[in-house]
Scaffold this active site. Structure first.
Site, PDB file in Angstrom:
ATOM      1  N   ASP A   1       0.792  -1.172  -0.065  1.00 50.08           N
ATOM      2  CA  ASP A   1       0.063   0.035  -0.081  1.00 50.08           C
ATOM      3  C   ASP A   1       0.859   1.118   0.005  1.00 50.08           C
ATOM      4  O   ASP A   1       1.972   1.149   0.541  1.00 50.08           O
ATOM      5  CB  ASP A   1      -1.063  -0.132   1.332  1.00 50.08           C
ATOM      6  CG  ASP A   1      -1.927   0.940   1.111  1.00 50.08           C
ATOM      7  OD1 ASP A   1      -2.471   1.493   0.051  1.00 50.08           O
ATOM      8  OD2 ASP A   1      -2.689   1.271   2.144  1.00 50.08           O
TER       9      ASP A   1
ATOM     10  N   ARG B   1       0.049   7.633  -3.030  1.00 51.26           N
ATOM     11  CA  ARG B   1       0.436   8.676  -2.027  1.00 51.26           C
ATOM     12  C   ARG B   1       1.910   8.983  -2.166  1.00 51.26           C
ATOM     13  O   ARG B   1       2.189   9.959  -2.226  1.00 51.26           O
ATOM     14  CB  ARG B   1      -0.049   8.262  -0.603  1.00 51.26           C
ATOM     15  CG  ARG B   1      -1.130   8.633  -0.021  1.00 51.26           C
ATOM     16  CD  ARG B   1      -1.457   7.898   1.167  1.00 51.26           C
ATOM     17  NE  ARG B   1      -1.802   6.426   1.312  1.00 51.26           N
ATOM     18  CZ  ARG B   1      -1.857   5.637   2.089  1.00 51.26           C
ATOM     19  NH1 ARG B   1      -1.611   6.054   3.485  1.00 51.26           N
ATOM     20  NH2 ARG B   1      -2.252   4.230   2.105  1.00 51.26           N
ATOM     21  N   TRP B   2       2.682   7.982  -2.450  1.00 47.16           N
ATOM     22  CA  TRP B   2       4.033   8.117  -2.813  1.00 47.16           C
ATOM     23  C   TRP B   2       4.243   9.218  -4.096  1.00 47.16           C
ATOM     24  O   TRP B   2       4.927  10.188  -3.895  1.00 47.16           O
ATOM     25  CB  TRP B   2       4.912   7.040  -2.907  1.00 47.16           C
ATOM     26  CG  TRP B   2       6.250   7.082  -3.195  1.00 47.16           C
ATOM     27  CD1 TRP B   2       7.188   6.837  -2.227  1.00 47.16           C
ATOM     28  CD2 TRP B   2       7.102   6.922  -4.301  1.00 47.16           C
ATOM     29  NE1 TRP B   2       8.519   6.782  -2.670  1.00 47.16           N
ATOM     30  CE2 TRP B   2       8.331   7.104  -4.101  1.00 47.16           C
ATOM     31  CE3 TRP B   2       6.486   7.035  -5.693  1.00 47.16           C
ATOM     32  CZ2 TRP B   2       9.283   6.938  -4.930  1.00 47.16           C
ATOM     33  CZ3 TRP B   2       7.525   7.034  -6.711  1.00 47.16           C
ATOM     34  CH2 TRP B   2       8.867   7.077  -6.370  1.00 47.16           C
TER      35      TRP B   2
ATOM     36  N   ASN C   1     -10.704  -2.903  -6.107  1.00 43.59           N
ATOM     37  CA  ASN C   1     -10.095  -1.812  -6.935  1.00 43.59           C
ATOM     38  C   ASN C   1     -10.639  -1.433  -8.333  1.00 43.59           C
ATOM     39  O   ASN C   1     -10.265  -0.345  -8.618  1.00 43.59           O
ATOM     40  CB  ASN C   1      -8.333  -2.214  -7.103  1.00 43.59           C
ATOM     41  CG  ASN C   1      -7.489  -2.259  -5.709  1.00 43.59           C
ATOM     42  OD1 ASN C   1      -6.649  -2.812  -5.848  1.00 43.59           O
ATOM     43  ND2 ASN C   1      -7.845  -1.403  -4.989  1.00 43.59           N
ATOM     44  N   TRP C   2     -11.562  -2.383  -8.753  1.00 40.08           N
ATOM     45  CA  TRP C   2     -12.179  -1.895  -9.834  1.00 40.08           C
ATOM     46  C   TRP C   2     -13.041  -0.462  -9.710  1.00 40.08           C
ATOM     47  O   TRP C   2     -13.438   0.134 -10.462  1.00 40.08           O
ATOM     48  CB  TRP C   2     -13.344  -2.955 -10.155  1.00 40.08           C
ATOM     49  CG  TRP C   2     -12.727  -4.244 -10.518  1.00 40.08           C
ATOM     50  CD1 TRP C   2     -12.449  -5.318  -9.741  1.00 40.08           C
ATOM     51  CD2 TRP C   2     -11.900  -4.688 -11.963  1.00 40.08           C
ATOM     52  NE1 TRP C   2     -12.108  -6.349 -10.496  1.00 40.08           N
ATOM     53  CE2 TRP C   2     -11.668  -5.795 -11.703  1.00 40.08           C
ATOM     54  CE3 TRP C   2     -11.758  -3.757 -12.883  1.00 40.08           C
ATOM     55  CZ2 TRP C   2     -10.913  -6.552 -12.851  1.00 40.08           C
ATOM     56  CZ3 TRP C   2     -11.218  -4.386 -14.123  1.00 40.08           C
ATOM     57  CH2 TRP C   2     -10.482  -5.616 -13.916  1.00 40.08           C
TER      58      TRP C   2
ATOM     59  N   ARG D   1     -11.708   2.278  -8.671  1.00 41.18           N
ATOM     60  CA  ARG D   1     -10.943   3.209  -8.653  1.00 41.18           C
ATOM     61  C   ARG D   1     -11.406   4.005 -10.326  1.00 41.18           C
ATOM     62  O   ARG D   1     -12.158   3.413 -11.128  1.00 41.18           O
ATOM     63  CB  ARG D   1      -9.472   3.010  -8.754  1.00 41.18           C
ATOM     64  CG  ARG D   1      -9.064   2.362  -7.341  1.00 41.18           C
ATOM     65  CD  ARG D   1      -7.616   2.231  -7.356  1.00 41.18           C
ATOM     66  NE  ARG D   1      -7.347   1.754  -5.878  1.00 41.18           N
ATOM     67  CZ  ARG D   1      -5.946   1.509  -5.616  1.00 41.18           C
ATOM     68  NH1 ARG D   1      -4.907   1.646  -6.491  1.00 41.18           N
ATOM     69  NH2 ARG D   1      -5.676   1.181  -4.397  1.00 41.18           N
TER      70      ARG D   1
ATOM     71  N   ARG E   1      -5.468  -2.228   8.670  1.00 44.07           N
ATOM     72  CA  ARG E   1      -6.442  -3.041   8.351  1.00 44.07           C
ATOM     73  C   ARG E   1      -6.208  -4.053   7.331  1.00 44.07           C
ATOM     74  O   ARG E   1      -4.911  -3.862   6.627  1.00 44.07           O
ATOM     75  CB  ARG E   1      -7.704  -2.299   7.835  1.00 44.07           C
ATOM     76  CG  ARG E   1      -7.372  -1.490   6.680  1.00 44.07           C
ATOM     77  CD  ARG E   1      -8.750  -0.659   6.169  1.00 44.07           C
ATOM     78  NE  ARG E   1      -8.470   0.039   5.054  1.00 44.07           N
ATOM     79  CZ  ARG E   1      -8.073   1.341   5.096  1.00 44.07           C
ATOM     80  NH1 ARG E   1      -7.816   1.784   6.425  1.00 44.07           N
ATOM     81  NH2 ARG E   1      -7.772   2.064   3.852  1.00 44.07           N
TER      82      ARG E   1
ATOM     83  N   GLU F   1       1.232 -13.707  12.311  1.00 42.00           N
ATOM     84  CA  GLU F   1       1.512 -12.320  12.796  1.00 42.00           C
ATOM     85  C   GLU F   1       1.418 -11.238  11.830  1.00 42.00           C
ATOM     86  O   GLU F   1       1.578 -11.360  10.397  1.00 42.00           O
ATOM     87  CB  GLU F   1       2.946 -12.546  13.279  1.00 42.00           C
ATOM     88  CG  GLU F   1       3.276 -13.803  14.143  1.00 42.00           C
ATOM     89  CD  GLU F   1       2.432 -13.500  15.573  1.00 42.00           C
ATOM     90  OE1 GLU F   1       2.488 -12.194  16.008  1.00 42.00           O
ATOM     91  OE2 GLU F   1       2.112 -14.534  16.025  1.00 42.00           O
TER      92      GLU F   1
END
Length: 243
Positions: free
Chosen positions: A21, A25-26, A69-70, A72, A195, A208
């Site tokens: 993820d 944003r990057w 993601n569809w 988007r 999440r 984990e």
């Protein structure tokens, strides 16, 4: 694809699953379009993958595109599908030479025919490799996977191949997309979100988790090693009590 020569942490995970993820944003932070971040994220996969053998990681599963993601924008979805096709074409030779076996999980019919053909070819090309098992979740959702598995199980019951009284928690995993893989030991999500976003819901029951702030294009092999060391230090009791 050269080896990274990192030392394997003692007691580290054998199967790592990653929710990659933060690509968009990057890119936005750098004033670039979101697809620029997705391309950077694809390059990051290469570094992480080549570090796996030296870290004792035999199985790496990455979340590339979810069933959600569809939603988007059409341009971003089209760009991602183009990226997946280009990645397969560009990386097939290197993946095969490095001994990587590639599998895809998810609901394939919604994907375009050319991409499905490339996925099939890459799986076939790498089917004899065993150095690292790379599983790419593409048009994948955990709930969708369980629903599809349940339908196949119900069909076998209806056709008399399986008795209802024989169905238990060991039965359903045989119908999941991941039926040939061990369950993940460690699930990592980058970008600061805490999440699991419908990823490997059944398989991760005793995994984990690590939720880290690093955006995926900045995630390094050294950071992965540190997470593996942290994993090795955990007391995994699986519901039991140790003295």
């Amino acid at each position: 694809m050269k080896a990274s020569f990192l030392n394997a942490p003692k007691g580290g995970p054998r199967h790592v699953a990653i929710i990659m993820d933060g690509n968009g944003r990057w890119a936005t932070m750098r004033g670039r379009p979101r697809l620029f971040g997705h391309h950077a994220g694809a390059r990051r996969v290469r570094e992480i993958l080549k570090a796996c053998p030296d870290l004792g990681i035999k199985y790496l599963t990455i979340f590339a595109f979810s069933t959600e993601n569809w939603k988007r924008t059409q341009d971003e979805v089209a760009g991602l599908m183009s990226l997946f096709r280009r990645y397969i074409i560009k990386e097939t030779r290197a993946l095969s030479a490095y001994g990587v076996r590639v599998r895809f999980i998810g609901d394939r019919p919604r994907l375009d025919a050319k991409l499905i053909a490339l996925m099939d070819e890459l799986e076939a090309e790498t089917s004899n490799n065993d150095r690292v098992h790379l599983t790419i979740a593409l048009n994948y959702g955990g709930r969708d996977e369980v629903a599809r598995a349940t339908k196949r199980l119900a069909q076998d019951v209806a056709e008399g191949h399986l008795r209802p009284e024989d169905v238990d928690e060991e039965t359903l995993p045989r119908y999941l997309d991941t039926h040939v893989l061990p369950d993940p030991d460690l699930v990592i999500r980058t970008s600061g979100e805490a999440r699991i976003s419908n990823f490997l819901l059944w398989q991760s029951a005793y995994a984990e988790y690590e939720f880290i702030d690093t955006l995926w294009p900045d995630f390094t092999a050294s950071e992965l090693r540190n997470l593996c060391i942290s994993y090795g230090a955990r007391d995994r009791r699986f519901g039991a009590v140790t003295s």
